[in-house]
Design a protein around this motif. Structure first.
Motif, PDB file in Angstrom:
ATOM      1  N   GLU A 269     -19.568   0.942  -1.570  1.00 21.78           N
ATOM      2  CA  GLU A 269     -19.967   0.024  -2.657  1.00 21.78           C
ATOM      3  C   GLU A 269     -19.985   0.342  -3.833  1.00 21.78           C
ATOM      4  O   GLU A 269     -20.164   1.485  -4.374  1.00 21.78           O
ATOM      5  N   GLY A 270     -19.209  -0.380  -4.519  1.00 22.78           N
ATOM      6  CA  GLY A 270     -19.043  -0.302  -6.004  1.00 22.78           C
ATOM      7  C   GLY A 270     -17.965   0.614  -6.516  1.00 22.78           C
ATOM      8  O   GLY A 270     -17.565   0.807  -7.642  1.00 22.78           O
ATOM      9  N   LEU A 271     -17.020   1.366  -5.295  1.00 20.78           N
ATOM     10  CA  LEU A 271     -16.239   2.217  -5.966  1.00 20.78           C
ATOM     11  C   LEU A 271     -14.758   1.750  -5.330  1.00 20.78           C
ATOM     12  O   LEU A 271     -13.726   2.331  -5.390  1.00 20.78           O
ATOM     13  N   GLY A 272     -14.558   0.425  -4.753  1.00 19.42           N
ATOM     14  CA  GLY A 272     -13.238   0.092  -4.315  1.00 19.42           C
ATOM     15  C   GLY A 272     -12.831   0.238  -3.133  1.00 19.42           C
ATOM     16  O   GLY A 272     -13.687   0.841  -2.210  1.00 19.42           O
ATOM     17  N   GLU A 273     -11.764  -0.113  -2.644  1.00 22.58           N
ATOM     18  CA  GLU A 273     -11.122  -0.152  -1.424  1.00 22.58           C
ATOM     19  C   GLU A 273      -9.712   0.583  -1.411  1.00 22.58           C
ATOM     20  O   GLU A 273      -8.985   0.759  -2.027  1.00 22.58           O
ATOM     21  N   GLN A 274      -9.699   1.277  -0.168  1.00 22.09           N
ATOM     22  CA  GLN A 274      -8.491   2.175   0.261  1.00 22.09           C
ATOM     23  C   GLN A 274      -7.769   1.294   1.429  1.00 22.09           C
ATOM     24  O   GLN A 274      -8.354   0.977   2.030  1.00 22.09           O
ATOM     25  N   GLN A 275      -6.419   1.410   1.371  1.00 26.55           N
ATOM     26  CA  GLN A 275      -5.795   1.098   2.813  1.00 26.55           C
ATOM     27  C   GLN A 275      -4.262   1.694   2.874  1.00 26.55           C
ATOM     28  O   GLN A 275      -3.519   1.991   1.832  1.00 26.55           O
ATOM     29  N   GLN A 276      -4.325   2.479   3.927  1.00 26.43           N
ATOM     30  CA  GLN A 276      -3.108   3.316   4.175  1.00 26.43           C
ATOM     31  C   GLN A 276      -2.427   2.879   5.647  1.00 26.43           C
ATOM     32  O   GLN A 276      -3.311   2.618   6.463  1.00 26.43           O
ATOM     33  N   GLN A 277      -1.092   3.170   5.633  1.00 34.70           N
ATOM     34  CA  GLN A 277      -0.297   2.867   7.076  1.00 34.70           C
ATOM     35  C   GLN A 277      -0.077   4.473   7.504  1.00 34.70           C
ATOM     36  O   GLN A 277       0.078   5.375   6.592  1.00 34.70           O
ATOM     37  N   THR A 278      -0.202   4.684   8.567  1.00 31.50           N
ATOM     38  CA  THR A 278       0.016   5.753   9.177  1.00 31.50           C
ATOM     39  C   THR A 278       1.659   5.872   9.535  1.00 31.50           C
ATOM     40  O   THR A 278       2.212   5.001  10.128  1.00 31.50           O
ATOM     41  N   VAL A 279       2.209   6.865   9.349  1.00 33.13           N
ATOM     42  CA  VAL A 279       3.735   7.257   9.516  1.00 33.13           C
ATOM     43  C   VAL A 279       3.730   8.656  10.254  1.00 33.13           C
ATOM     44  O   VAL A 279       2.926   9.689  10.015  1.00 33.13           O
ATOM     45  N   ASN A 280       4.809   8.818  10.800  1.00 30.49           N
ATOM     46  CA  ASN A 280       5.181  10.250  11.346  1.00 30.49           C
ATOM     47  C   ASN A 280       5.663  10.922  10.350  1.00 30.49           C
ATOM     48  O   ASN A 280       6.487  10.763   9.440  1.00 30.49           O
ATOM     49  N   ALA A 281       5.372  12.437  10.260  1.00 24.33           N
ATOM     50  CA  ALA A 281       5.568  13.136   9.062  1.00 24.33           C
ATOM     51  C   ALA A 281       7.248  13.865   9.377  1.00 24.33           C
ATOM     52  O   ALA A 281       7.698  13.497  10.624  1.00 24.33           O
TER      53      ALA A 281
END
Length: 281
Positions: A269-281
């Motif tokens: 709340e109030g700090l924004g949003e993240q979005q990540q895709q997972t990939v193989n190292a």
């Protein structure tokens, strides 16, 4: 204020989000959003700027970690009673402290790499606290004045490395890309009470975590005061304050872990949003 860093990896520039949601360039006023720019005096100078006079950043640039040149990335484990229970561990009498290596730090929307051979990579949405004033032995009543601001942290964790490979938790916490931070560093004046913020995390659209920082065992002022007894806290240090229940390890009867090709979304709340895709190292 919502401070941020934008641009290619290793070439990020300082920025600020205006009221219309546009990124404005701060390069003429500070070199970076890092410890040197997070003291109260510098933040006051930025706050006094006419944002409309600052250059608009065109397009949709990559957003980097909201703090550059992080000195220490300190984490608190098992800080929500329900999370301790789902982990099969007792409620701690004192904060559980571990580190994430700063090489784990990435932007809020950068890919998260599943380590080679990993079978138990997990997620954890957490409130991040960014230090703005150096000190040791901080009194709890004075702790909030040492904070520059707050941010979203995904404390990505490899549970086998963390708990089954001997030694401390650190080897399962600090893998490359295991520390998405941001999108913004929200200055402390915009967050009335860090101990009452909603936070959530979804994987592929399914909400696993849905909590509030008011259920922390150890609140933000206590954590800062406690840590400062064992180390000096420096401007630009990041403290990740623990996660609510709903991690993959705690899913019953069968835990759920991440694999390549999945999407994590998380927000506070109030700090924004993240979005990540997972990939193989």
């Amino acid at each position: 204020m919502k401070l941020l860093r934008y641009g290619p990896v290793g070439q990020e520039k300082p920025g600020i989000l205006d009221q219309a949601g546009k990124i404005r360039d701060l390069s003429a006023h500070i070199k970076d959003v890092n410890g040197a720019a997070l003291d109260d005096a510098t933040l006051a100078k930025i706050r006094a700027l006419d944002l409309q006079s600052l250059p608009v950043v065109d397009g949709n640039p990559r957003i980097g970690a909201c703090v550059g040149n992080i000195g220490k990335f300190i984490c608190i484990g098992l800080n929500y009673a329900d999370h301790a229970a789902e982990s099969g561990l007792p409620i701690p009498a004192e904060p559980v402290v571990f580190n994430k290596w700063t090489s784990a730090v990435v932007g809020p929307n950068d890919d998260v790499k599943i380590p080679r051979g990993s079978k138990k990579t997990d997620w954890e949405v957490e409130l991040g606290v960014v230090i703005g004033k150096a000190a040791s032995y901080i009194e709890e009543k004075d702790a909030l004045s040492h904070i520059a601001g707050y941010c979203v942290v995904n404390d990505v964790s490899e549970r086998e490395y963390q708990t089954e490979r001997g030694g401390t938790w650190d080897k399962g916490k600090g893998c490359d890309t295991f520390g998405p931070i941001g999108p913004w560093l929200v200055t402390r004046d915009e967050i009335a009470n860090p101990n009452n913020l909603q936070l959530w995390l979804e994987v592929d659209g399914k909400r696993y975590q849905n909590g509030n920082t008011n259920t922390m065992i150890f609140n933000v002022p206590f954590i800062i005061s406690y840590l400062s007894k064992f180390m000096s806290l420096q401007p630009g240090d990041v403290i990740s304050t623990g996660t609510p229940p709903g991690v993959g390890m705690g899913v019953k009867p069968n835990p759920v872990y991440l694999s390549a090709g999945q999407t994590m979304r998380l927000s506070i709340e109030g700090l924004g949003e993240q979005q990540q895709q997972t990939v193989n190292a």
